[in-house]
Scaffold this active site. Sequence first.
Site, PDB file in Angstrom:
ATOM      1  N   SER A  13      20.761  11.567   1.161  1.00 24.25           N
ATOM      2  CA  SER A  13      20.480  13.352  -0.047  1.00 24.25           C
ATOM      3  C   SER A  13      20.647  14.298   1.682  1.00 24.25           C
ATOM      4  CB  SER A  13      19.185  12.716  -0.041  1.00 24.25           C
ATOM      5  OG  SER A  13      18.485  14.271  -0.012  1.00 24.25           O
ATOM      6  N   ILE A  71      21.442  17.555  -7.697  1.00 23.00           N
ATOM      7  CA  ILE A  71      21.773  17.368  -8.786  1.00 23.00           C
ATOM      8  C   ILE A  71      21.464  17.705  -9.965  1.00 23.00           C
ATOM      9  CG2 ILE A  71      23.423  15.585  -8.951  1.00 23.00           C
ATOM     10  CD1 ILE A  71      24.364  16.861  -6.552  1.00 23.00           C
ATOM     11  N   ASN A 107      22.394   2.892  -5.051  1.00 22.19           N
ATOM     12  CA  ASN A 107      21.803   3.988  -5.799  1.00 22.19           C
ATOM     13  C   ASN A 107      20.251   4.341  -6.212  1.00 22.19           C
ATOM     14  OD1 ASN A 107      22.456   6.167  -7.834  1.00 22.19           O
ATOM     15  ND2 ASN A 107      21.683   4.604  -8.888  1.00 22.19           N
ATOM     16  N   ARG A 156      21.179   4.755 -15.102  1.00 19.94           N
ATOM     17  CA  ARG A 156      21.462   6.837 -15.670  1.00 19.94           C
ATOM     18  C   ARG A 156      21.305   7.746 -14.621  1.00 19.94           C
ATOM     19  NH1 ARG A 156      15.631   8.429 -14.508  1.00 19.94           N
ATOM     20  NH2 ARG A 156      14.223   7.114 -14.789  1.00 19.94           N
ATOM     21  N   VAL A 210      14.372  -2.794  -6.557  1.00 22.36           N
ATOM     22  CA  VAL A 210      14.696  -3.230  -5.506  1.00 22.36           C
ATOM     23  C   VAL A 210      14.652  -2.856  -4.269  1.00 22.36           C
ATOM     24  CG1 VAL A 210      17.409  -2.735  -6.019  1.00 22.36           C
ATOM     25  CG2 VAL A 210      15.657  -1.108  -4.632  1.00 22.36           C
ATOM     26  N   TYR A 270      10.070  11.307   1.146  1.00 19.94           N
ATOM     27  CA  TYR A 270      11.525  10.810   0.571  1.00 19.94           C
ATOM     28  C   TYR A 270      12.665  11.444   1.665  1.00 19.94           C
ATOM     29  CZ  TYR A 270      15.490  12.449  -2.414  1.00 19.94           C
ATOM     30  OH  TYR A 270      17.003  11.794  -3.065  1.00 19.94           O
ATOM     31  N   LYS A 313      15.963   9.005   3.162  1.00 21.89           N
ATOM     32  CA  LYS A 313      17.081   9.316   3.425  1.00 21.89           C
ATOM     33  C   LYS A 313      17.883   9.423   4.462  1.00 21.89           C
ATOM     34  CE  LYS A 313      17.052   9.325  -0.743  1.00 21.89           C
ATOM     35  NZ  LYS A 313      18.502   8.388  -1.514  1.00 21.89           N
ATOM     36  N   GLY A 329      20.012   1.156 -10.205  1.00 21.46           N
ATOM     37  CA  GLY A 329      19.759   2.367 -11.132  1.00 21.46           C
ATOM     38  C   GLY A 329      20.933   3.035 -11.357  1.00 21.46           C
TER      39      GLY A 329
HETATM   40  P1  NDP Z   1      16.899   9.368 -11.435  1.00 22.55           P
HETATM   41  O1  NDP Z   1      15.862   9.357 -11.447  1.00 22.55           O
HETATM   42  O2  NDP Z   1      17.405   9.917 -12.786  1.00 22.55           O
HETATM   43  O3  NDP Z   1      18.038   7.436 -11.802  1.00 22.55           O
HETATM   44  C1  NDP Z   1      17.106   6.978 -10.497  1.00 22.55           C
HETATM   45  C2  NDP Z   1      17.482   5.544 -11.311  1.00 22.55           C
HETATM   46  O4  NDP Z   1      16.919   4.597 -10.510  1.00 22.55           O
HETATM   47  C3  NDP Z   1      16.850   5.106 -12.489  1.00 22.55           C
HETATM   48  O5  NDP Z   1      17.934   4.241 -13.305  1.00 22.55           O
HETATM   49  C4  NDP Z   1      16.303   3.441 -11.758  1.00 22.55           C
HETATM   50  O6  NDP Z   1      15.621   3.095 -13.460  1.00 22.55           O
HETATM   51  C5  NDP Z   1      16.225   3.253 -10.766  1.00 22.55           C
HETATM   52  N1  NDP Z   1      15.242   2.783  -9.978  1.00 22.55           N
HETATM   53  C6  NDP Z   1      14.542   3.637  -9.406  1.00 22.55           C
HETATM   54  N2  NDP Z   1      13.259   2.493  -8.269  1.00 22.55           N
HETATM   55  C7  NDP Z   1      14.421   1.411  -8.666  1.00 22.55           C
HETATM   56  C8  NDP Z   1      13.663   0.443  -8.109  1.00 22.55           C
HETATM   57  N3  NDP Z   1      12.986   0.039  -7.084  1.00 22.55           N
HETATM   58  N4  NDP Z   1      14.590  -0.505  -8.457  1.00 22.55           N
HETATM   59  C9  NDP Z   1      16.051  -1.123  -9.257  1.00 22.55           C
HETATM   60  N5  NDP Z   1      16.435   0.749  -9.786  1.00 22.55           N
HETATM   61  C10 NDP Z   1      15.263   1.560  -9.789  1.00 22.55           C
HETATM   62  O7  NDP Z   1      17.450   9.662 -10.331  1.00 22.55           O
HETATM   63  P2  NDP Z   1      19.117  10.286  -9.686  1.00 22.55           P
HETATM   64  O8  NDP Z   1      20.308   9.329 -10.592  1.00 22.55           O
HETATM   65  O9  NDP Z   1      18.822  11.331  -9.551  1.00 22.55           O
HETATM   66  O10 NDP Z   1      19.216   9.513  -8.410  1.00 22.55           O
HETATM   67  C11 NDP Z   1      20.181   8.789  -7.859  1.00 22.55           C
HETATM   68  C12 NDP Z   1      20.349   8.529  -6.043  1.00 22.55           C
HETATM   69  O11 NDP Z   1      20.346   9.469  -5.612  1.00 22.55           O
HETATM   70  C13 NDP Z   1      18.827   8.601  -6.117  1.00 22.55           C
HETATM   71  O12 NDP Z   1      19.063   7.630  -4.562  1.00 22.55           O
HETATM   72  C14 NDP Z   1      18.538   9.288  -5.480  1.00 22.55           C
HETATM   73  O13 NDP Z   1      17.001   9.464  -4.019  1.00 22.55           O
HETATM   74  C15 NDP Z   1      19.797  10.318  -4.592  1.00 22.55           C
HETATM   75  N6  NDP Z   1      19.888  11.825  -5.069  1.00 22.55           N
HETATM   76  C16 NDP Z   1      19.406  12.204  -5.854  1.00 22.55           C
HETATM   77  C17 NDP Z   1      20.195  13.828  -5.658  1.00 22.55           C
HETATM   78  C18 NDP Z   1      19.528  14.518  -7.448  1.00 22.55           C
HETATM   79  O14 NDP Z   1      19.586  15.859  -7.065  1.00 22.55           O
HETATM   80  N7  NDP Z   1      19.747  14.416  -8.255  1.00 22.55           N
HETATM   81  C19 NDP Z   1      20.162  14.841  -4.886  1.00 22.55           C
HETATM   82  C20 NDP Z   1      20.341  13.731  -3.521  1.00 22.55           C
HETATM   83  C21 NDP Z   1      20.010  12.585  -3.830  1.00 22.55           C
HETATM   84  P3  NDP Z   1      14.332   3.507 -14.457  1.00 22.55           P
HETATM   85  O15 NDP Z   1      15.187   4.289 -14.679  1.00 22.55           O
HETATM   86  O16 NDP Z   1      13.821   2.010 -14.771  1.00 22.55           O
HETATM   87  O17 NDP Z   1      13.226   4.124 -13.736  1.00 22.55           O
END
Ligand code: NDP
Length: 246
Positions: A141, A187, A89, A15, A63, A154, A158, A12
Amino acid sequence: MELDGRVAVVTGGARGIGKAICARLAARGATLAVVDVLKDTAEATAAEFRAQGIAATAFAANVAVPAEVERMVEEVMTACGRLDILVNNAGITRDGLLIRMQEADWDAVIAVNLKGTFNGIKAVVRPMMKARYGRIVNIASVVGVMGNAGQANYSASKAGVIGLTKTAAKEFASRNITVNAVAPGYIQTEMTDRLSPEARQAFLSLIPLARAGTPEDVAGAVAFFVSPAADYITGQVLHIDGGMVM
Ligand code: NDP
């Protein structure tokens, strides 16, 4: 620099928090393997990094699918010759109150967030065991610790990541592979942009530092866990949440 010569896989990584982690690890000298479901998405981010003079290659893998993760790890080993750091991630949300939650939404979130982390660890440990070195950081998380109405799938995923982190830490410690987790709070990313203004306000009211976190706040903690300063730390969960959970 402290990560010179190290190869870091960030799932991931195209972005949000994953991209910030990539940038921080590269700033410390790591070579990047940027992983996303779609090759084009990963490639766009890898190209941005290369334009800044960073060594970055794009890889595709969902993943949730073990064979795709195994193939991706083989490709990284072929392209980069080694694999020192894995950041699990990639994550998704499919929110809804438990009483109305569809089985498909439960399954999808567990498959990506929890099984995806298992798949990642399983695929990298052989090369890491051979090298007698590995640094794995899983993104959990705060809701895996404190629960959250509307996020049964979710928060369960986590909480599972935290249990998985501690077990993997115990199983691989003798091979000098550390496994730690970070537990971000609220975040600002595309994931939380989807929250209603009420839900956002509810989170903010719980944060002693009185602001949302940034992807860079999380990236700093991940960079710490993979740095030599954390060589004697394993099985830990570091909260990056402005004090939400104490
Ligand atoms: P985003 O939705 O902004 O980014 C998630 C990334 O993961 C994207 O690049 C997405 O790809 C990729 N992704 C999703 N599904 C898959 C998959 N099956 N295989 C490979 N890549 C995948 O999320 P965040 O940056 O906010 O979150 C990142 C991590 O942090 C996550 O694990 C989230 O649960 C955790 N987190 C986030 C919080 C927050 O407040 N934002 C708080 C706590 C934890 P694509 O662009 O192709 O969809």
